[in-house]
Design an enzyme around this catalytic site. Structure first.
Site, short mmCIF file in Angstrom:
data_model
loop_
_atom_site.label_atom_id
_atom_site.label_comp_id
_atom_site.label_asym_id
_atom_site.label_seq_id
_atom_site.Cartn_x
_atom_site.Cartn_y
_atom_site.Cartn_z
N LYS A 199 7.14 1.25 2.76
CA LYS A 199 8.35 1.37 1.94
C LYS A 199 9.34 2.27 2.68
CE LYS A 199 9.94 2.64 -2.70
NZ LYS A 199 9.53 3.18 -4.02
N GLU A 236 0.57 2.41 7.99
CA GLU A 236 0.50 2.70 6.56
C GLU A 236 -0.27 1.61 5.82
OE1 GLU A 236 1.39 5.23 4.79
OE2 GLU A 236 3.11 6.27 5.66
N LYS A 251 8.59 -3.19 1.83
CA LYS A 251 9.81 -3.06 1.03
C LYS A 251 10.79 -2.18 1.79
CE LYS A 251 11.43 -1.38 -3.48
NZ LYS A 251 11.10 -0.62 -4.70
#
Length: 327
Positions: A199, A236, A251
């Protein structure tokens, strides 16, 4: 002039619509789509989001109707975001069984049962008066480990409300492991986790912040990812898989299709992409001005996510696009 005519002609397979569909490498299905939905405490009629034409802050009743419509359209799920009337530094409304997100989860599960995957945003930003995704330390920074303790309680609150899948989205280190442990320890082993893994601190979140009445002061660059980094996004995602994520997500979507592809090639769980508010707003604004053809642009956008490797796509067009895909 004697021009040598080509023997190999790729255009042969593009001659008719049915032929193009027959050999299409990528197909988006309604079941691949997830509808993000906002529910606001204390209202009785939907409130339009000015920066996202066609999107509203739902009342509890209108959310039920939207969920039923989404289920009828055959989409895969609905991701719920709560907009509370009051906020505080700890985001305590997130843990209140009568808080807007928890009652909305119960409302939607009651309405659609298992006809739709009911998902919840597991984050504090909608509930804190400072707008950050976690609680703050004395120096004003976001306290990662103190925030994890609240996420664990929040996961259990959502599970008690009946949620099928939680979406830890705060980009706290260890958030997936803490969520999985909390759910399992409380007996909710069947509740799955959609991890917001990669993100990014993006400029495209602006309309979303109106949709959730964000109180954000400053920015989130100390915990969301640097847009310059792609390998970090893969790292991640791999960490989240090792911590028990059932699905990992990238995202935003469109500016990060390269990251999406890298993540898809690196993990052995389903991968999601979030077609975020700014991406939605740009297409809607261009279409409203007659600069692009709206429906083909939306379908091309969704196809881009699927082609880059997304198994699941969160998009505000989910229900509408499902109708086109089924037709």
């Amino acid at each position: 002039m004697n021009i040598e005519k080509p023997v190999i002609r790729p255009r042969r397979l593009r001659r008719t619509p049915i032929m193009r569909r027959m050999v299409a490498e990528t197909a988006v299905r309604p079941a691949n789509l997830i509808l993000p939905a906002f529910v606001r405490e204390g209202i009785h009629e939907p409130v339009p989001v000015s920066t996202m034409p066609g999107v509203v802050q739902h009342s509890r009743e209108s959310l039920r109707k939207a969920a039923a419509e989404a289920a009828s359209a055959g989409i895969g799920g609905i991701m719920l975001f709560g907009v509370p009337e009051t906020k505080d530094a700890m985001g305590s409304g997130a843990l209140d069984p009568d808080g807007i997100l928890n009652v909305a989860i119960a409302d939607v599960v009651s309405e659609v049962g298992d006809a739709l995957t009911v998902m919840s945003d597991l984050c504090l930003d909608e509930f804190t008066d400072h707008g950050h995704c976690g609680v703050l330390a004395k120096d004003g920074s976001v306290d990662n480990d103190a925030t994890l303790e609240i996420y664990a309680q929040m996961a259990i609150a959502h599970a008690e409300a009946g949620v099928h899948m939680v979406g830890p989205s705060g980009m706290m280190d260890g958030q997936v492991a803490v969520t999985r442990d909390a759910l399992d320890s409380a007996g909710y082993t069947d509740v799955s986790i959609l991890a917001y893994s990669a993100k990014y601190a993006s400029a495209f979140y602006g309309p979303f912040r109106e949709a959730v009445d964000s109180s954000l002061k400053g920015d989130r660059r100390t915990y969301q990812q640097d847009p310059a980094n792609a390998l970090e996004g893969v790292r991640e995602a791999l960490l989240d898989v090792s911590e028990g994520a059932d699905i990992v997500m990238v995202k935003p979507g469109l500016p990060y299709l390269d990251v999406l592809q890298r993540v898809r090639e690196s993990v052995d769980v389903p991968v999601a992409a979030y077609n975020i508010s700014g991406e939605y707003a740009m297409v809607e604004a261009a279409a409203a001005n007659g600069w692009i053809d709206r429906e083909p642009a939306i379908l091309e956008t969704l196809t881009a996510f699927k082609r880059a490797g997304a198994d699941v796509i969160l998009t505000y067009w989910a229900t509408e696009a499902a109708g086109w895909l089924r037709g």
